[in-house]
Design a protein around this motif. Structure first.
Motif, PDB file in Angstrom:
ATOM      1  N   VAL A 218      13.925  13.301 -41.103  1.00  0.00           N
ATOM      2  CA  VAL A 218      13.434  14.677 -41.110  1.00  0.00           C
ATOM      3  C   VAL A 218      13.723  15.323 -39.759  1.00  0.00           C
ATOM      4  CG1 VAL A 218      11.314  16.080 -41.004  1.00  0.00           C
ATOM      5  CG2 VAL A 218      11.660  14.504 -42.905  1.00  0.00           C
ATOM      6  N   THR A 219      13.390  14.617 -38.698  1.00  0.00           N
ATOM      7  CA  THR A 219      13.572  15.177 -37.355  1.00  0.00           C
ATOM      8  C   THR A 219      15.052  15.336 -37.025  1.00  0.00           C
ATOM      9  OG1 THR A 219      11.485  14.116 -36.742  1.00  0.00           O
ATOM     10  CG2 THR A 219      12.855  14.946 -34.951  1.00  0.00           C
ATOM     11  N   PHE A 220      15.872  14.394 -37.476  1.00  0.00           N
ATOM     12  CA  PHE A 220      17.324  14.482 -37.271  1.00  0.00           C
ATOM     13  C   PHE A 220      17.876  15.769 -37.892  1.00  0.00           C
ATOM     14  CE2 PHE A 220      21.703  13.743 -38.538  1.00  0.00           C
ATOM     15  CZ  PHE A 220      22.261  13.158 -37.408  1.00  0.00           C
ATOM     16  N   PHE A 221      17.461  16.083 -39.124  1.00  0.00           N
ATOM     17  CA  PHE A 221      17.985  17.275 -39.802  1.00  0.00           C
ATOM     18  C   PHE A 221      17.323  18.557 -39.303  1.00  0.00           C
ATOM     19  CE2 PHE A 221      19.200  13.809 -42.626  1.00  0.00           C
ATOM     20  CZ  PHE A 221      20.566  13.983 -42.510  1.00  0.00           C
ATOM     21  N   ARG A 222      16.102  18.460 -38.822  1.00  0.00           N
ATOM     22  CA  ARG A 222      15.494  19.617 -38.149  1.00  0.00           C
ATOM     23  C   ARG A 222      16.340  19.973 -36.929  1.00  0.00           C
ATOM     24  NH1 ARG A 222      10.780  21.714 -38.473  1.00  0.00           N
ATOM     25  NH2 ARG A 222      10.473  21.718 -36.207  1.00  0.00           N
ATOM     26  N   ARG A 223      16.737  18.957 -36.167  1.00  0.00           N
ATOM     27  CA  ARG A 223      17.578  19.210 -34.993  1.00  0.00           C
ATOM     28  C   ARG A 223      18.883  19.870 -35.408  1.00  0.00           C
ATOM     29  NH1 ARG A 223      20.011  14.399 -31.460  1.00  0.00           N
ATOM     30  NH2 ARG A 223      21.064  14.075 -33.440  1.00  0.00           N
ATOM     31  N   ALA A 224      19.515  19.367 -36.462  1.00  0.00           N
ATOM     32  CA  ALA A 224      20.784  19.951 -36.915  1.00  0.00           C
ATOM     33  C   ALA A 224      20.608  21.437 -37.225  1.00  0.00           C
ATOM     34  CB  ALA A 224      21.319  19.198 -38.132  1.00  0.00           C
ATOM     35  N   LEU A 225      19.542  21.776 -37.914  1.00  0.00           N
ATOM     36  CA  LEU A 225      19.300  23.174 -38.278  1.00  0.00           C
ATOM     37  C   LEU A 225      18.922  24.018 -37.063  1.00  0.00           C
ATOM     38  CD1 LEU A 225      17.404  22.468 -41.597  1.00  0.00           C
ATOM     39  CD2 LEU A 225      19.631  23.625 -41.395  1.00  0.00           C
ATOM     40  N   ILE A 226      18.053  23.494 -36.217  1.00  0.00           N
ATOM     41  CA  ILE A 226      17.644  24.231 -35.019  1.00  0.00           C
ATOM     42  C   ILE A 226      18.843  24.457 -34.110  1.00  0.00           C
ATOM     43  CG2 ILE A 226      16.267  24.068 -32.891  1.00  0.00           C
ATOM     44  CD1 ILE A 226      14.094  22.632 -34.708  1.00  0.00           C
ATOM     45  N   ASP A 227      19.689  23.443 -33.977  1.00  0.00           N
ATOM     46  CA  ASP A 227      20.879  23.593 -33.137  1.00  0.00           C
ATOM     47  C   ASP A 227      21.876  24.596 -33.719  1.00  0.00           C
ATOM     48  OD1 ASP A 227      19.737  21.859 -31.334  1.00  0.00           O
ATOM     49  OD2 ASP A 227      21.129  20.199 -31.723  1.00  0.00           O
ATOM     50  N   MET A 228      21.737  24.916 -35.010  1.00  0.00           N
ATOM     51  CA  MET A 228      22.543  25.982 -35.623  1.00  0.00           C
ATOM     52  C   MET A 228      21.907  27.352 -35.377  1.00  0.00           C
ATOM     53  SD  MET A 228      23.389  24.573 -39.448  1.00  0.00           S
ATOM     54  CE  MET A 228      25.039  25.104 -39.848  1.00  0.00           C
ATOM     55  N   GLY A 229      20.758  27.357 -34.705  1.00  0.00           N
ATOM     56  CA  GLY A 229      20.062  28.611 -34.443  1.00  0.00           C
ATOM     57  C   GLY A 229      19.069  28.992 -35.528  1.00  0.00           C
ATOM     58  N   LEU A 230      18.682  28.038 -36.376  1.00  0.00           N
ATOM     59  CA  LEU A 230      17.783  28.315 -37.493  1.00  0.00           C
ATOM     60  C   LEU A 230      16.397  27.737 -37.245  1.00  0.00           C
ATOM     61  CD1 LEU A 230      20.340  27.326 -40.262  1.00  0.00           C
ATOM     62  CD2 LEU A 230      19.698  29.644 -39.593  1.00  0.00           C
TER      63      LEU A 230
ATOM     64  N   PRO B  88      13.702  25.794 -39.193  1.00  0.00           N
ATOM     65  CA  PRO B  88      13.557  25.089 -40.474  1.00  0.00           C
ATOM     66  C   PRO B  88      12.388  25.564 -41.333  1.00  0.00           C
ATOM     67  CG  PRO B  88      13.989  23.531 -38.715  1.00  0.00           C
ATOM     68  CD  PRO B  88      13.756  24.871 -38.061  1.00  0.00           C
ATOM     69  N   GLU B  89      11.337  26.086 -40.693  1.00  0.00           N
ATOM     70  CA  GLU B  89      10.167  26.536 -41.458  1.00  0.00           C
ATOM     71  C   GLU B  89      10.338  27.931 -42.058  1.00  0.00           C
ATOM     72  OE1 GLU B  89       9.485  23.142 -40.274  1.00  0.00           O
ATOM     73  OE2 GLU B  89       9.403  24.379 -38.492  1.00  0.00           O
ATOM     74  N   SER B  90      11.362  28.668 -41.658  1.00  0.00           N
ATOM     75  CA  SER B  90      11.486  30.033 -42.176  1.00  0.00           C
ATOM     76  C   SER B  90      12.873  30.341 -42.746  1.00  0.00           C
ATOM     77  CB  SER B  90      11.134  31.038 -41.074  1.00  0.00           C
ATOM     78  OG  SER B  90      12.070  30.958 -40.019  1.00  0.00           O
TER      79      SER B  90
ATOM     80  N   PHE C   7      19.746  20.014 -47.924  1.00  0.00           N
ATOM     81  CA  PHE C   7      19.661  18.993 -48.971  1.00  0.00           C
ATOM     82  C   PHE C   7      19.117  17.691 -48.386  1.00  0.00           C
ATOM     83  CE2 PHE C   7      22.116  15.832 -51.671  1.00  0.00           C
ATOM     84  CZ  PHE C   7      21.413  16.043 -52.845  1.00  0.00           C
ATOM     85  N   SER C   8      19.668  17.291 -47.247  1.00  0.00           N
ATOM     86  CA  SER C   8      19.252  16.048 -46.581  1.00  0.00           C
ATOM     87  C   SER C   8      17.817  16.134 -46.081  1.00  0.00           C
ATOM     88  CB  SER C   8      20.186  15.747 -45.409  1.00  0.00           C
ATOM     89  OG  SER C   8      21.510  15.593 -45.861  1.00  0.00           O
ATOM     90  N   LEU C   9      17.449  17.265 -45.504  1.00  0.00           N
ATOM     91  CA  LEU C   9      16.085  17.460 -45.017  1.00  0.00           C
ATOM     92  C   LEU C   9      15.093  17.385 -46.169  1.00  0.00           C
ATOM     93  CD1 LEU C   9      14.059  18.190 -42.764  1.00  0.00           C
ATOM     94  CD2 LEU C   9      14.608  20.594 -43.199  1.00  0.00           C
ATOM     95  N   THR C  10      15.438  17.984 -47.291  1.00  0.00           N
ATOM     96  CA  THR C  10      14.553  17.969 -48.456  1.00  0.00           C
ATOM     97  C   THR C  10      14.307  16.544 -48.937  1.00  0.00           C
ATOM     98  OG1 THR C  10      15.285  20.167 -49.132  1.00  0.00           O
ATOM     99  CG2 THR C  10      14.286  18.775 -50.834  1.00  0.00           C
ATOM    100  N   ILE C  11      15.365  15.758 -49.046  1.00  0.00           N
ATOM    101  CA  ILE C  11      15.226  14.365 -49.475  1.00  0.00           C
ATOM    102  C   ILE C  11      14.366  13.606 -48.470  1.00  0.00           C
ATOM    103  CG2 ILE C  11      16.477  12.190 -49.828  1.00  0.00           C
ATOM    104  CD1 ILE C  11      18.812  13.986 -50.947  1.00  0.00           C
TER     105      ILE C  11
END
Length: 175
Positions: A83-95, A97-99, A69-73
């Motif tokens: 954007v980069t902050f939330f990319r890190r959050a997702l990547i650090d979860m093992g995800l 962001p582009e897929s 939700f935050s990344l989208t906004i």
């Protein structure tokens, strides 16, 4: 380069130093945005309510949904720092962001976040109907307030040209 300099802790007022120290105690890090916001401890405290609202969302929404939700906004507002902050959050979860394949709930939150950031006056009735079918009204109030702070964060980082934190550089979206 940021249009407003970060605080200099060594010469900051006792009030600013106390707010700085409390931020470090609570969250363990100090970002470039926070260092700039600390010129006004009141402004810093208001923006930090993002964490309070996030915690109020957590009983109903998991971190992945909140980060999407935050990344989208952030993306809709073209704000590289968040954007980069939330990319890190997702990547650090093992995800990746582009897929990410969003769940139905996440897809709804993504649509809602994009609508809010694009034109809060034109959120489709269908999105509201789906939100109201899934979530109770106190959660919806907190979700909209959270989105408002996210939009405010993007406005601040964009208007001030906040520098990307060095630890986020590796998470920057590749062109």
């Amino acid at each position: 380069m940021a249009r407003i300099s970060p605080i200099d802790y060594d010469i900051a007022s006792p009030e600013i130093r106390a707010a700085h120290d409390e931020e470090l105690r609570l969250r363990g890090r100090m970002t470039n945005m926070k260092r700039i916001l600390l010129h006004s401890p009141v402004a810093h405290r208001i923006y930090a309510e993002w964490f309070t609202l996030r915690d109020l969302l957590r009983p109903d929404l998991n971190d992945r949904a909140i980060w999407l939700f935050s990344l989208t906004i952030s993306a809709a507002c073209r704000a590289e720092v968040p954007v980069t902050f939330f990319r890190r959050a997702l990547i650090d979860m093992g995800l990746d962001p582009e897929s990410i394949e969003p769940t139905a709930d996440e897809a709804l939150l993504i649509a809602f976040g994009k609508a809010i950031a694009t034109d809060a006056n034109a959120i489709p009735d269908e999105i509201w109907a789906e939100l109201k079918a899934r979530y109770h009204e106190p959660l919806l109030v907190n979700l909209v307030a959270f989105a408002g702070i996210m939009v405010a964060t993007t406005v601040f980082t964009n208007a001030v040209s906040v520098d990307l934190d060095p630890e986020l550089e590796a998470y920057r979206k590749k062109a």
